[in-house]
Scaffold this motif. Structure first.
Motif: not given
Ligand code: URA
Length: 184
Positions: A68-84
């Motif tokens: 993410x850092x290398x690509x300029x993606x900010x963790x707080x700007x995306x949403x992250x979840x899991x199947x379980x």
């Protein structure tokens, strides 16, 4: 389906829909921007996630953060979840009944976030979201559109820890995502 985050989050608090509740420390619901254009779906919590109640905070998550850092993606700007949402013992894959029991939470999260793009991290996410007929080796790096959402399957970050060559694919796939998100 719940129309608010509060109702959805309350509904999961004492979840016993599958046997994974027995060993959990924390439910790992999801994290990030609840109005993100970009969402990431993993498999299920590991030991670190179970302890901290947040997805992708262990070894695989740290590697994902570096990408993410290398690509300029900010963790707080995306949403992250899991199947379980609860940790499968010994980090085994979620079993069919566990994924089925949990999937409505994730479907509800997707409806509330309304992402334009969903990155499917690994085979478990791919098969549970798009169908058992998909395989990660053949599908990664290729766009699949369903019901107005663009899906990009890619390797699970844990696979990158085992095989360096997959890191290149992972970065390539996320670059496709970043190119597309500015177009739609
Ligand atoms: N692996 C996953 O699939 N999800 C996490 O949250 C952590 C590791």
């Amino acid at each position: 389906m719940y129309e608010t985050w509060e109702e959805l989050e309350n509904s999961i608090q004492n979840c016993k829909k599958c046997k994974l509740f027995q060993n959990r420390t924390n439910i790992v619901f999801g994290t990030g921007n609840k109005e993100a254009d970009l969402m990431f779906i993993g498999e299920g919590p590991g030991a670190d996630e179970d302890l901290q109640g947040e997805p992708f905070v262990g070894k695989a998550g740290k590697l994902m953060n570096m990408a993410f850092l290398a690509l300029g993606i900010k963790r707080e700007e995306v949403y992250i979840a899991n199947i379980v949402k609860c940790r499968p013992p010994s980090n085994r894959n979620p079993e069919e009944d566990e994924a089925v029991a949990c999937l409505n939470y994730l479907r509800n999260q997707v409806i509330l976030v309304k992402p334009k793009i969903i990155v499917l991290l690994g085979s478990v996410a791919l098969k549970n979201i798009l169908g058992k007929e998909y395989g990660i080796t053949a599908s990664r790096g290729k766009w699949i559109e369903k019901k107005g959402i663009w899906y990009m399957p890619t390797w699970h970050p844990a696979a990158l820890l085992r095989d360096d060559t997959k890191k290149i694919d992972f970065i390539k796939d996320l670059k496709l995502v970043l190119n597309k998100i500015s177009d739609i």
